[in-house]
Every structure is written in structure tokens, then in C-alpha cells.
Design an enzyme around this catalytic site. Structure first.
Site, PDB file in Angstrom:
ATOM      1  N   CYS A   1      -0.584   4.323   2.370  1.00  0.00           N
ATOM      2  CA  CYS A   1      -0.632   4.263   3.840  1.00  0.00           C
ATOM      3  C   CYS A   1      -0.141   2.905   4.285  1.00  0.00           C
ATOM      4  O   CYS A   1       1.062   2.646   4.183  1.00  0.00           O
ATOM      5  CB  CYS A   1      -2.016   4.631   4.381  1.00  0.00           C
ATOM      6  SG  CYS A   1      -3.421   3.750   3.693  1.00  0.00           S
ATOM      7  N   SER A   2      -1.021   2.029   4.722  1.00  0.00           N
ATOM      8  CA  SER A   2      -0.558   0.731   5.211  1.00  0.00           C
ATOM      9  C   SER A   2      -1.678  -0.294   5.166  1.00  0.00           C
ATOM     10  O   SER A   2      -1.789  -1.118   6.067  1.00  0.00           O
ATOM     11  CB  SER A   2      -0.039   0.872   6.638  1.00  0.00           C
ATOM     12  OG  SER A   2      -1.044   1.470   7.441  1.00  0.00           O
ATOM     13  N   CYS A   3      -2.543  -0.228   4.132  1.00  0.00           N
ATOM     14  CA  CYS A   3      -3.660  -1.171   4.039  1.00  0.00           C
ATOM     15  C   CYS A   3      -3.125  -2.605   4.088  1.00  0.00           C
ATOM     16  O   CYS A   3      -2.171  -2.936   3.401  1.00  0.00           O
ATOM     17  CB  CYS A   3      -4.431  -0.949   2.744  1.00  0.00           C
ATOM     18  SG  CYS A   3      -5.197   0.669   2.659  1.00  0.00           S
TER      19      CYS A   3
ATOM     20  N   CYS B   1       0.885  -1.162   0.000  1.00  0.00           N
ATOM     21  CA  CYS B   1       0.000   0.000   0.000  1.00  0.00           C
ATOM     22  C   CYS B   1       0.922   1.211   0.000  1.00  0.00           C
ATOM     23  O   CYS B   1       1.507   1.535   1.032  1.00  0.00           O
ATOM     24  CB  CYS B   1      -0.915   0.009   1.228  1.00  0.00           C
ATOM     25  SG  CYS B   1      -1.806   1.569   1.389  1.00  0.00           S
TER      26      CYS B   1
END
Lengths: 219, 199
Positions: free
Chosen positions: B120-122, B117
């Protein structure tokens, strides 16, 4: 917004360094930070897109100098401040100054149900999908000053629709409190050479989740 | 945790002399934040403990490993998993936050899948737990979409040159990579989908 969070393709960050036997948290404060962020969503009533925007909406220097949970801390401070739940002065001084707002609070017995429910984003809409699998599409050239989920590195490039996911909440709208405004969501596949020219790897493809209004047809 | 550790886990790749004081400042600020939110009655400390405990003890890569183990032993389940992963995973009781919409993809001899991702940090929390630091840090988020072979090299993994790499940059759906079959001659890894980048 075109901030430091939009990292795809940026060079110079160095090697990926996995940690052997990594713990879930690196220190007590990270543990508390995760818990506080999840707990405050109940009194705060913000949505996931607002949270993401609050985290990314800072100067590149600030964003890059923060560790992951420090970005969460910055985001949570912003969200609480905006809603009058906790001012920066209160946090700086470590003392409550504003009166308590009458808001719901997450109870321990509600935690499991809240996490199990999560935040599904699929919605029913009456509009049929504009594209089908195999269609050629171009990611629009755009530079919004507010939240978006179309990364810079695909803008202006042509790809192929690979998957349809139904209609989903549109983050660009939802992050700004302008409603869910659901749109069709696709996965679009780009060739490495299309994205990076001769410097790209011809045996690499990159697929991104893209909402309908990010795309335009290519004949 | 020392300042050195902080910098390392952070993935910034270089060291700041003032990290230790920076970290202490963060620790103090989070402590102050918690006490003031509890004082104001916005946070119930028992709910806070319940949240933390959930991600430390209940939600983690073991969940994903159970999904894959079932898939390897049950072809009909495997087919359901690939067709529509979210309900198939929910059959085992794993659902909810950061696992609302999951797609499963399978590595083949010709194709290697990599999940990132960049924004962000999905990450599919419900089956893999909270993402590791390297997944959330700048080196991986920047490099995976441009030079995935370089990323694999950082992990010490070299694929045959003819192997194609499919990178999934996830902003809405969560992508789970599955090993196609059970490892022969004993498990190589406790969790067949423990890493979104390597095998």
C-alpha cells in the site's frame, strides 16, 4: 488476496519519476479526499485493516486505473456502503435517501487528539515468541482470498529473523472483523538471490514485517 | 489540474486521452460526497478543515529534519533514536497516526537503506508528512524490492558497486532512514530524511 496492490517484483511499470518541489496535494479534490477519509473513520468505526482491504479488494484493472486518492475514494465508498451510511445510489444521485444513522461525529476540537493517538497496534500476549533473532524461517506458501500482509514475492522463500517487535494486531483477522488476534511480529530478511534466483542482486537484501503465523521453522 | 498532470503524477507512465473527463468525474464525485456527508451530519466541515490544515501546515518533513538535527547535536539522543525510535521522536512532540511504531536505520559507507511499502503506502506520516506520489505509485512499489539499484538510477544516484543495499518493505512498522552525520560544508538538503529511497 492476491490482487494488483501486491506489486513487489512486478515488471513493466517503467521508471520511478519523482516530482521536483511536489505539493502536498495535486488539486482540491485530493485535499478533500484525505479529510473525508480521516473524518469518516469516526462515524464508520472501521479499522485501518478494513480500510486497506476495502481499497485493494477490486479488480486489477480498476485498481491500476485509479490514482492513489481515487483508490481511497473507492475504498471509502465501499466501507460506507457496507455499513448503510451512504449507498452508491445516494452518491450517484448526489442526494440523501437513507435515513441518518445515530453514529458519533468527529468534532474539530477532537482532531488533534485523534491524530496524536493514532492507531497503535502493539498488544500484550501471554505466548512467548516462537522465533529469535538469527533463526531461519520460511514464509509459508499461502493464497488467502481475503486481506493479508504477506506479499507473494516472499512466499515459499527462506529468510533470517532480524528483529522482534512484540505482539501486534493481526491484519488478516482484524480486516475481516474477526478480532485483533494479536501475534508476534518479526522482521525477516531475505537475500536477493533467494527471492529472484540468478536474476537477483547478491548485494541486496529485502526485509519484510511478518506475523508469526506467516512463518514456519526451517531446520 | 489538467488531465496531463493527473496522469503524470499518477505514475502510470502513459497517457489516456480521456483523462480530463475522468478527472472531472472524480472531482465531481468527491464534491458530491462531501456535500452529502455534511448534509447527513456525518462530517463536520470544521473538523474536515482542521484535518486538512494539519497535514498541509503542521505535519511534514520539517518534523523529521528537527529529529535528525537534534540527533546530530546530541549523541545520547541519537543513541535513544536508534534503540527505540518511537519514544525518542515523541520527545519532540511528534507522534500518532502513521507513526505509531517507528524504527530508525542509518546509512553507512557500506550499506544503503531503502524503504518501500509494496502492498500500500505505509510511511511515517508523523515525521515525514504524507508520502510523495512516486512513493505510492506502481513503478517504485514494484521495483524497489527487485531492482533497488535501478530505482537509484532512476533518481540519478549511483552507488559504488560494493555498497550493499538493504530494502525494508514495511507493512506494520514505519522505517525512517537517517543520514549518519551532518553534511560538511553546508547543508546539501534541508531535510536529511526527505527521501526514503535516495540519500
Amino acid at each position: 488476496m492476491d490482487g494488483a496492490h501486491d506489486m513487489g517484483g512486478t515488471q513493466g511499470f517503467g521508471k520511478v519519476e519523482p516530482e521536483v518541489n511536489e505539493p502536498v496535494f495535486h488539486g482540491e479534490w485530493e485535499r478533500r479526499m484525505l479529510g473525508l477519509t480521516l473524518a469518516m473513520a469516526r462515524p464508520g468505526q472501521w479499522n485501518i485493516d478494513m480500510s486497506r482491504y476495502a481499497r485493494e479488494n477490486r479488480s486489477p484493472r480498476d485498481y491500476l486505473n485509479r490514482s492513489y486518492y481515487e483508490v481511497w475514494l473507492g475504498g471509502l465508498e465501499t466501507l460506507m456502503h457496507e455499513r448503510g451510511l451512504l449507498s452508491r445510489e445516494e452518491l450517484d444521485g448526489g442526494k440523501a435517501l437513507l435515513p441518518r444513522k445515530d453514529v458519533p461525529v468527529l468534532k474539530p476540537e477532537d482532531v488533534d487528539a485523534m491524530l496524536r493517538r493514532g492507531g497503535p497496534t502493539e498488544r500484550k500476549i501471554d505466548v512467548p515468541a516462537r522465533f529469535k533473532v538469527g533463526d531461519r524461517v520460511r514464509a509459508k506458501v499461502m493464497a488467502p482470498t481475503t486481506h493479508t500482509r504477506l506479499p507473494r514475492y516472499v512466499r515459499g522463500h527462506v529468510g533470517i529473523v532480524e528483529l522482534l517487535h512484540g505482539a501486534h494486531v493481526f491484519p488478516d483477522s482484524n480486516a475481516m472483523g474477526r478480532g485483533e488476534a494479536p501475534q508476534w511480529l518479526y522482521t525477516v530478511r531475505f537475500d536477493g538471490r533467494e527471492l529472484w534466483g540468478d536474476d537477483g542482486d547478491p548485494d541486496v537484501t529485502v526485509s519484510v514485517d511478518a506475523w508469526d503465523s506467516y512463518l514456519e521453522p526451517v531446520s | 489540474m489538467s488531465g496531463h498532470d493527473h496522469d503524470h503524477h499518477d505514475g502510470h507512465g502513459h497517457h489516456h486521452d480521456h483523462d480530463h473527463s475522468e478527472l472531472s468525474e472524480t472531482e465531481l464525485r468527491v464534491r458530491a460526497l462531501e456535500s452529502i456527508l455534511v448534509e447527513k451530519g456525518y462530517v463536520d466541515p470544521a473538523a474536515l478543515d482542521e484535518l486538512i490544515q494539519t497535514y498541509e501546515t503542521k505535519v511534514g518533513p520539517r518534523n523529521g529534519a528537527r529529529v535528525i538535527a537534534k540527533a546530530w547535536n546530541d549523541p545520547a539522543y541519537y543513541a535513544r533514536l536508534l534503540k527505540d525510535a518511537t519514544p525518542a521522536i515523541a520527545e519532540l512532540g511528534y507522534e500518532g497516526r502513521q507513526g505509531e511504531h517507528i524504527v530508525a536505520v542509518v546509512n553507512t559507507p557500506d550499506t544503503h537503506n531503502m524503504v518501500v511499502c509494496t502492498l500500500c503506502s505505509c510511511y511515517p506520516w508523523s515525521v515525514l508528512g504524507l508520502p510523495p506520489v512516486w512513493y505510492k505509485a506502481a513503478p517504485y512499489r514494484s521495483k524497489a524490492v527487485r531492482d533497488p539499484r535501478g530505482v537509484l538510477d532512476d533518481f540519478g544516484v549511483a552507488l559504488p558497486q560494493q555498497t550493499k543495499i538493504k530494502v525494508w518493505d514495511s507493512f506494520a512498522m514505519s522505517w525512517c532512514r537517517c543520514a549518519p552525520t551532518a553534511p560538511r560544508g553546508g547543508a546539501r538538503s534541508n531535510s536529511p530524511i526527505s527521501s526514503p529511497a535516495t540519500a
